[in-house]
Design a protein around this motif. Structure first.
Motif, PDB file in Angstrom:
ATOM      1  N   MET A 321       1.014  -1.321  -0.077  1.00 40.42           N
ATOM      2  CA  MET A 321       0.041   0.051  -0.094  1.00 40.42           C
ATOM      3  C   MET A 321       0.935   1.161   0.088  1.00 40.42           C
ATOM      4  O   MET A 321       0.617   2.352  -0.693  1.00 40.42           O
ATOM      5  CB  MET A 321      -0.799   0.267   1.217  1.00 40.42           C
ATOM      6  CG  MET A 321      -1.994  -1.037   1.274  1.00 40.42           C
ATOM      7  SD  MET A 321      -2.755  -0.945   2.740  1.00 40.42           S
ATOM      8  CE  MET A 321      -3.722  -2.794   2.609  1.00 40.42           C
ATOM      9  N   ASP A 322       1.871   1.218   1.027  1.00 44.25           N
ATOM     10  CA  ASP A 322       2.700   2.370   0.705  1.00 44.25           C
ATOM     11  C   ASP A 322       3.578   2.676  -0.425  1.00 44.25           C
ATOM     12  O   ASP A 322       3.705   3.795  -1.001  1.00 44.25           O
ATOM     13  CB  ASP A 322       3.949   2.310   2.045  1.00 44.25           C
ATOM     14  CG  ASP A 322       3.176   2.117   3.472  1.00 44.25           C
ATOM     15  OD1 ASP A 322       1.948   2.902   3.553  1.00 44.25           O
ATOM     16  OD2 ASP A 322       3.927   1.704   4.293  1.00 44.25           O
ATOM     17  N   LEU A 323       3.851   1.552  -1.025  1.00 43.31           N
ATOM     18  CA  LEU A 323       4.576   1.449  -2.450  1.00 43.31           C
ATOM     19  C   LEU A 323       3.485   1.983  -3.376  1.00 43.31           C
ATOM     20  O   LEU A 323       3.998   3.169  -4.117  1.00 43.31           O
ATOM     21  CB  LEU A 323       5.081   0.160  -2.916  1.00 43.31           C
ATOM     22  CG  LEU A 323       5.756   0.070  -4.176  1.00 43.31           C
ATOM     23  CD1 LEU A 323       6.803   1.001  -4.275  1.00 43.31           C
ATOM     24  CD2 LEU A 323       5.932  -1.308  -4.686  1.00 43.31           C
ATOM     25  N   ALA A 324       2.414   1.787  -3.469  1.00 43.03           N
ATOM     26  CA  ALA A 324       1.398   2.269  -4.600  1.00 43.03           C
ATOM     27  C   ALA A 324       0.994   3.808  -4.380  1.00 43.03           C
ATOM     28  O   ALA A 324       0.876   4.668  -5.038  1.00 43.03           O
ATOM     29  CB  ALA A 324      -0.058   1.827  -4.271  1.00 43.03           C
ATOM     30  N   ILE A 325       1.139   4.279  -2.867  1.00 43.59           N
ATOM     31  CA  ILE A 325       0.923   5.893  -2.446  1.00 43.59           C
ATOM     32  C   ILE A 325       2.248   6.412  -2.938  1.00 43.59           C
ATOM     33  O   ILE A 325       2.112   7.448  -3.532  1.00 43.59           O
ATOM     34  CB  ILE A 325       0.683   5.984  -0.996  1.00 43.59           C
ATOM     35  CG1 ILE A 325      -0.443   5.387  -0.562  1.00 43.59           C
ATOM     36  CG2 ILE A 325       0.814   7.059  -0.581  1.00 43.59           C
ATOM     37  CD1 ILE A 325      -0.772   5.320   1.045  1.00 43.59           C
TER      38      ILE A 325
END
Length: 432
Positions: A321-325
């Motif tokens: 999720m952090d990578l997508a953000i």
């Protein structure tokens, strides 16, 4: 390899000549070489390489040797030995397979992070070099402008004495001269700050540092252009590879239960002849003992491992999720900058045209002041006002061009192309 390294270092140090002059390309090379962040990232790469070795070495038998002597009374629970040699290793394990793949992913992530930091250091050095050149030119132009403004203030004072100007108008010109003086001081301070930073990152003493503006390359328009799909930066790739390593470890935790684990073991021991072993064991004169074999285990129930597998899975999901953000934010930033580049280039071109107009107007004013044309007479006040306007437009042009070039360099880094652009630059003095 060592000779090549010495040659590279010698070349870099020769770039900073005895007089402290350093070209644009050599300043960036020295900054990369001296950067503590680069050294820390290189340390992380070496650490990741040893991380791979640690997992691989689980398959290599570890050998230990030990021994001792002592006294015992009654039957011994184990056969005492003078010394024992043992070896053991992992032969096969699902967890170890995933750990090895994860270690390789960590190594790739460390190398990508090193590339990201290298480009950040290059960007910092390039922008500092450009900014120092612009700050020095700005300070020089403002110094000239201040001299003209003070001359104009004196003219206005004389005109006040001749009742050709009001006292209020004279005060306005005096205030304008002070504003120019303040701008000159701020530009000089900015230049010294930039010189200090460039000295720090290149390792050249600040008192000796001299830049070579003629070595600053032009960024071709096509080099800073974007497209529908931008290549990911090394930083994003490093984050993605780190997430891959986490996912592999989570898979290893999940596949721990009901999966065979095969191990290898071997040992040799010399039974102690000085203890009363023969009173309780029939050794038949055999004091050497050894064993070798493999073991197979099937974990059936391990609540700790089950909880760890769920924890690592959730950690992996959060990282994704952090990578997508991160990808979304970087993509938005790159598209925004890509749209701003043509605007900044147009502003720089407009400032250049304004400067050319100011130069032409100054030339016309000087010509009219020297040759009567029959029209409105050109006074000394008009000439000095034209000089001030010409210097002001020059400073505006420097600022607009610097802003555009800084944005181009940052955009090259954000699209992962800065290192390639710098690698394609010709060395100072190389013919085109």
């Amino acid at each position: 390899m060592a000779a090549a390294l010495v040659w590279v270092v010698a070349c870099l140090w020769s770039a900073a000549r005895a007089d402290g002059q350093v070209s644009f390309q050599d300043a960036i090379a020295l900054a990369v070489r001296n950067s503590p962040r680069m050294k820390a990232a290189e340390n992380d790469v070496a650490k990741a390489e040893f991380g791979v070795a640690v997992v691989k070495d689980l398959y290599i038998p570890s050998v230990t040797i030990g021994g001792g002597a002592g006294y015992s009374y009654g039957i011994t629970l184990t056969v005492p030995t003078i010394f024992t040699v043992s070896a053991q290793s992992v032969v096969f394990g699902f967890r170890q397979r995933y750990d090895l793949k994860a270690a390789h992913a960590d190594l790739k992530a460390a190398r990508l992070a090193l590339g990201e930091i290298k480009q950040q250091v290059e960007e910092d050095a390039a922008i500092t070099y450009l900014s120092l050149d612009a700050a020095q030119s700005t300070a020089g132009a403002l110094d000239e402008q201040y001299d003209v403004a003070m001359k104009l203030a004196a003219i206005m004072k004389d005109r006040l004495g001749a009742h050709l100007e009001s006292e209020l108008e004279v005060m306005k010109y005096r205030r304008g001269a002070l504003q120019i003086r303040l701008g000159e001081m701020q530009a000089a301070d900015n230049a010294e700050d930039l010189r200090g930073h460039l000295s720090q990152i290149t390792g050249i003493p600040v008192t000796e540092l001299k830049i070579e503006p003629e070595t600053i390359p032009r960024i071709a328009a096509e080099s800073a252009e974007g497209g529908e799909a931008y290549p990911e930066t090394p930083g994003i790739k490093a984050a993605a590879m780190t997430d891959k390593a986490k996912a592999l470890r989570a898979k290893g935790d999940a596949d721990y239960m009901w999966r065979p684990q095969i191990g290898f073991g071997a040992s040799y021991g010399r039974v102690s002849p000085i203890q009363n072993v023969t009173e309780f064991y029939n050794l038949n004169g055999i004091y050497n003992t050894y064993s070798v074999g493999v073991s197979v285990q099937f974990p059936i129930l391990d609540m700790v491992r089950r909880a760890a597998a769920k924890e690592s899975k959730l950690d992996t999901e959060r990282s994704l999720m952090d990578l997508a953000i991160l990808r979304s934010d970087e993509s938005a930033g790159r598209h925004k900058m890509a749209r701003s580049l043509p605007e900044l280039a147009t502003k720089a071109e407009l400032a250049d045209v304004d400067y050319e107009i100011a130069q032409d107007e100054l030339s016309d004013t000087l010509a009219h002041s020297q040759h009567a044309t029959g029209g409105t007479p050109v006074t000394e006040k008009d000439v000095e006002n034209a000089r001030i306007e010409e210097r002001a437009k020059y400073v505006e042009m420097l600022d607009a061009k610097l802003t555009a070039r800084k944005s181009q360099i940052t955009f090259l880094r954000l699209t992962g192309r800065l290192d390639a652009w710098l690698s394609g630059l010709k060395a100072p003095g190389t013919p085109n």
